[in-house]
Design a protein around this motif. Structure first.
Motif, mmCIF file in Angstrom:
data_model
loop_
_atom_site.group_PDB
_atom_site.id
_atom_site.type_symbol
_atom_site.label_atom_id
_atom_site.label_comp_id
_atom_site.label_asym_id
_atom_site.label_seq_id
_atom_site.Cartn_x
_atom_site.Cartn_y
_atom_site.Cartn_z
ATOM 1 N N ILE A 91 90.583 40.953 0.215
ATOM 2 C CA ILE A 91 89.401 40.010 -0.344
ATOM 3 C C ILE A 91 89.854 38.969 -1.762
ATOM 4 N N CYS A 92 89.504 37.689 -1.512
ATOM 5 C CA CYS A 92 89.856 36.778 -2.542
ATOM 6 C C CYS A 92 88.892 36.665 -3.319
ATOM 7 N N GLY A 93 88.913 36.129 -4.420
ATOM 8 C CA GLY A 93 87.848 35.718 -5.484
ATOM 9 C C GLY A 93 86.869 34.755 -4.895
ATOM 10 N N SER A 94 87.225 33.833 -4.209
ATOM 11 C CA SER A 94 86.392 32.974 -3.421
ATOM 12 C C SER A 94 85.274 33.611 -2.500
ATOM 13 N N ASP A 95 85.731 34.686 -1.825
ATOM 14 C CA ASP A 95 85.147 35.535 -1.015
ATOM 15 C C ASP A 95 83.959 36.207 -1.880
ATOM 16 N N SER A 121 82.786 35.083 -4.689
ATOM 17 C CA SER A 121 81.790 34.041 -5.135
ATOM 18 C C SER A 121 80.931 33.568 -4.040
ATOM 19 N N TYR A 122 81.214 33.648 -2.747
ATOM 20 C CA TYR A 122 80.249 33.226 -1.693
ATOM 21 C C TYR A 122 79.290 34.410 -1.872
ATOM 22 N N TYR A 123 79.865 35.517 -1.855
ATOM 23 C CA TYR A 123 78.999 36.733 -1.743
ATOM 24 C C TYR A 123 77.959 36.862 -2.852
ATOM 25 N N ILE A 152 90.425 22.431 8.277
ATOM 26 C CA ILE A 152 89.500 23.585 8.653
ATOM 27 C C ILE A 152 89.813 24.793 7.975
ATOM 28 N N PHE A 153 89.342 25.094 6.899
ATOM 29 C CA PHE A 153 89.867 26.477 6.065
ATOM 30 C C PHE A 153 88.996 27.352 6.491
ATOM 31 N N TYR A 154 89.508 28.591 6.922
ATOM 32 C CA TYR A 154 88.567 29.910 7.294
ATOM 33 C C TYR A 154 87.899 30.334 6.017
ATOM 34 N N ALA A 155 86.513 30.644 6.405
ATOM 35 C CA ALA A 155 85.850 31.418 5.328
ATOM 36 C C ALA A 155 85.498 30.542 4.280
ATOM 37 N N THR A 156 85.345 28.895 4.504
ATOM 38 C CA THR A 156 84.860 28.000 3.689
ATOM 39 C C THR A 156 83.717 27.286 4.581
ATOM 40 N N PRO A 157 82.447 27.510 4.007
ATOM 41 C CA PRO A 157 81.586 26.977 4.801
ATOM 42 C C PRO A 157 81.490 25.762 5.462
ATOM 43 N N GLY A 186 86.440 36.143 4.683
ATOM 44 C CA GLY A 186 88.093 36.572 4.711
ATOM 45 C C GLY A 186 88.889 35.571 5.149
ATOM 46 N N HIS A 187 90.020 35.403 4.397
ATOM 47 C CA HIS A 187 90.855 34.295 4.829
ATOM 48 C C HIS A 187 92.367 34.842 4.442
ATOM 49 N N GLU A 188 92.466 36.060 4.166
ATOM 50 C CA GLU A 188 93.787 36.511 3.603
ATOM 51 C C GLU A 188 94.132 37.477 4.548
ATOM 52 N N VAL A 214 96.783 21.751 -8.281
ATOM 53 C CA VAL A 214 97.404 22.552 -7.194
ATOM 54 C C VAL A 214 96.045 22.632 -6.199
ATOM 55 N N PHE A 215 96.203 22.412 -4.909
ATOM 56 C CA PHE A 215 95.130 22.590 -4.007
ATOM 57 C C PHE A 215 95.766 23.376 -2.712
ATOM 58 N N ARG A 216 95.469 24.724 -2.959
ATOM 59 C CA ARG A 216 95.833 25.606 -1.860
ATOM 60 C C ARG A 216 97.438 25.919 -1.884
ATOM 61 N N LEU A 272 100.543 37.244 1.900
ATOM 62 C CA LEU A 272 101.246 35.891 2.023
ATOM 63 C C LEU A 272 100.303 34.787 1.788
ATOM 64 N N GLU A 273 99.002 35.231 1.908
ATOM 65 C CA GLU A 273 97.997 33.881 1.363
ATOM 66 C C GLU A 273 97.911 33.627 0.146
ATOM 67 N N PRO A 274 97.449 34.674 -0.824
ATOM 68 C CA PRO A 274 97.450 34.287 -2.130
ATOM 69 C C PRO A 274 98.981 33.998 -2.445
ATOM 70 N N GLY A 311 93.948 27.420 -11.567
ATOM 71 C CA GLY A 311 92.472 28.005 -11.959
ATOM 72 C C GLY A 311 91.461 26.809 -11.986
ATOM 73 N N LEU A 312 90.432 27.274 -11.150
ATOM 74 C CA LEU A 312 89.564 26.276 -10.900
ATOM 75 C C LEU A 312 88.340 26.687 -11.398
ATOM 76 N N GLY A 313 87.713 26.178 -12.712
ATOM 77 C CA GLY A 313 86.657 26.729 -13.156
ATOM 78 C C GLY A 313 85.541 25.613 -13.269
HETATM 79 O O1 572 Z 1 93.052 31.203 -1.088
HETATM 80 C C1 572 Z 1 92.669 29.727 -0.885
HETATM 81 C C2 572 Z 1 91.835 29.834 -2.283
HETATM 82 N N1 572 Z 1 91.455 28.659 -2.569
HETATM 83 C C3 572 Z 1 90.553 28.657 -3.608
HETATM 84 C C4 572 Z 1 90.059 29.958 -4.193
HETATM 85 C C5 572 Z 1 90.515 31.206 -3.580
HETATM 86 N N2 572 Z 1 91.159 30.974 -2.487
HETATM 87 N N3 572 Z 1 90.344 27.517 -4.271
HETATM 88 C C6 572 Z 1 89.289 27.392 -5.294
HETATM 89 C C7 572 Z 1 88.190 26.598 -4.863
HETATM 90 N N4 572 Z 1 88.450 25.320 -4.054
HETATM 91 S S1 572 Z 1 87.135 24.405 -3.745
HETATM 92 O O2 572 Z 1 87.798 22.970 -3.654
HETATM 93 N N5 572 Z 1 86.691 24.911 -2.279
HETATM 94 C C8 572 Z 1 85.468 25.920 -2.234
HETATM 95 C C9 572 Z 1 86.943 24.333 -1.163
HETATM 96 O O3 572 Z 1 86.261 24.537 -4.794
HETATM 97 C C10 572 Z 1 89.443 25.703 -2.984
HETATM 98 C C11 572 Z 1 90.516 26.286 -3.607
#
Ligand code: 572
Ligand code: NAD
Ligand code: ZN
Length: 353
Positions: free
Chosen positions: A40-44, A46-48, A114-119, A65-67, A293-295, A151-153, A270-272
């Motif tokens: 489970i990632c922090g982004s999962d 947040s979507y929840y 196309i990034f998994y578990a990103t709407p 899920g993407h990890e 840093v983007f992914r 390996l994903e995070p 970190g993206l706040g």
């Molecule tokens: O494992 C990839 C990942 N990327 C995260 C957060 C958690 N895990 N990011 C933060 C949110 N962004 S985003 O650009 N977005 C929702 C596409 O705000 C992507 C990178």
């Protein structure tokens, strides 16, 4: 009995449903994968909890899920690099391969990825999924399925250290001791950093960081970033050449800038909030480079090598384990915030050890 495809589907905020979905068929160049482990990632989370991250809103039901790691269960047409039964880690973002960013080698910047578990793209918290075969990484025998999912995070962390230029002998400051900050700390040490200091607002997260290898822990108990910079410099015995923020917090980014030695690098992982107030002129006049840093990009193999050769041990970060059927409990635990990484076993009950 025919296989079924139990999946954790997010309908809208706070509404995950465990549903049987069709088993996807691999298209040209893809493989079908029996998912084994999904973190489970922090982004999962947040979507929840919120139903969105920034502009990405859950409007249609989406598998989370993407990890993940899994076992190749079917080959699509044209696949020659894998065989049924291969254990693989799954890089969950497939770029277009045609745009200037893809062709230039920085495929993480592809606007059509196309990034998994990103709407609206479904994720891997499911029994079966499909993935482009060249985004699968065969796991050697000494790397577990859980490590494969990590390996994903870890790729985020490895990529961040590459962007920041972490090399032998550097002093490094990491702000934020969540899973990403911890993996950045571990990666920085693996890349040869002499000393790594890590900050957090949570003492328990710092205690954990110390246990998994941080040289110095610093409680962020003030928003006075210049005072925090003095403490970080004192702990490291000099200013860090490189600081990586892994919290997204405004005061932590300010700290990263103030602390970093002139001519050094601040890396924003970190993206706040979308807008933050930072001492940009201080950075400018001291030639402190600020890098985003983007992914990750071309990082999975390096992350895998780090684990396979024993340079990084991610296992202690997995603090809680559940099965796919227990997904709702797992998300409740994730919301409480006491775990570092929650790992979900997505394999069929008959296959579990
Ligand atoms: O494992 C990839 C990942 N990327 C995260 C957060 C958690 N895990 N990011 C933060 C949110 N962004 S985003 O650009 N977005 C929702 C596409 O705000 C992507 C990178
Ligand atoms: P997390 O929420 O588990 O960890 C963040 C940590 O920062 C927490 O321990 C929190 O207590 C700490 N923190 C909060 N305020 C702080 C402050 N002022 N000073 C120091 N620490 C502070 O999240 P995570 O999963 O570890 O991810 C970290 C960040 O990285 C998130 O913002 C996430 O969105 C981001 N992220 C970015 C990318 C990317 O591509 N850039 C990829 C993955 C994650
Ligand atoms: Zn993630």
């Amino acid at each position: 009995m025919a296989d079924t495809n139990l999946s954790a589907v997010l309908y809208s905020k706070m509404d995950i449903r465990m549903e049987e979905w069709p088993i996807p068929e691999p298209k040209e160049g893809e493989v079908q994968i029996a998912v084994h482990s999904t973190g489970i990632c922090g982004s999962d989370v947040s979507y929840y909890t919120k139903g969105y991250i920034g502009d990405f809103v859950v409007k249609e039901p989406m598998v989370l899920g993407h990890e993940s790691s899994g076992i190749v269960s079917k080959l699509g047409p044209g696949v020659t690099n894998l065989q049924v039964g291969d254990r693989v880690a799954m890089e969950p973002g497939i770029p277009c391969r045609r745009c200037e960013h893809c062709k230039g080698g920085r495929y993480n910047l592809c606007p059509d990825v196309i990034f998994y578990a990103t709407p609206p793209v479904h994720g891997t918290l499911t029994r079966f999924t499909t993935l482009a075969s060249d985004f699968c990484f065969k796991l050697p025998e000494n790397v577990s399925m859980e490590e494969g999912a990590m390996l994903e995070p870890l790729s985020v962390a490895v990529y961040a250290c590459t962007r920041a230029g972490v090399t032998i002998g550097k002093k490094v400051l990491v702000c934020g001791a969540g899973p990403i900050g911890l993996l950045v700390m571990m990666s920085a040490k693996a890349y040869g950093a002499n000393e790594v200091a890590i900050t957090d607002i949570s003492q328990s997260r710092l205690d954990f960081a110390k246990k998994v290898g941080a040289d110095h822990i610093i409680l962020s108990d003030t928003k006075d970033a210049q005072e925090m910079a003095r403490r970080a410099t004192a702990a490291l015995g000099g200013q860090p050449e490189i600081s990586l923020d892994c919290s997204g917090a405004e005061s932590a980014i300010q700290l990263a800038i103030y602390a970093t030695k002139s001519g050094g690098v601040v890396c924003l992982v970190g993206l706040g909030p979308p807008t933050v107030n930072v001492p940009i002129v201080n950075a400018a006049v001291r030639e402190v480079d600020i890098r985003g840093v983007f992914r990750y990009c071309n990082s999975y193999q390096n992350a895998l090598d780090m684990i396979a050769t024993g340079r990084i041990n991610v296992q202690p970060l997995i603090t809680h384990r559940v099965t796919l059927e227990q997904t709702l409990d797992a998300y409740k635990a994730a919301m409480e915030g006491n775990e570092i990484k929650i790992m979900i076993d997505c394999s069929r009950p008959v296959e579990r050890a």
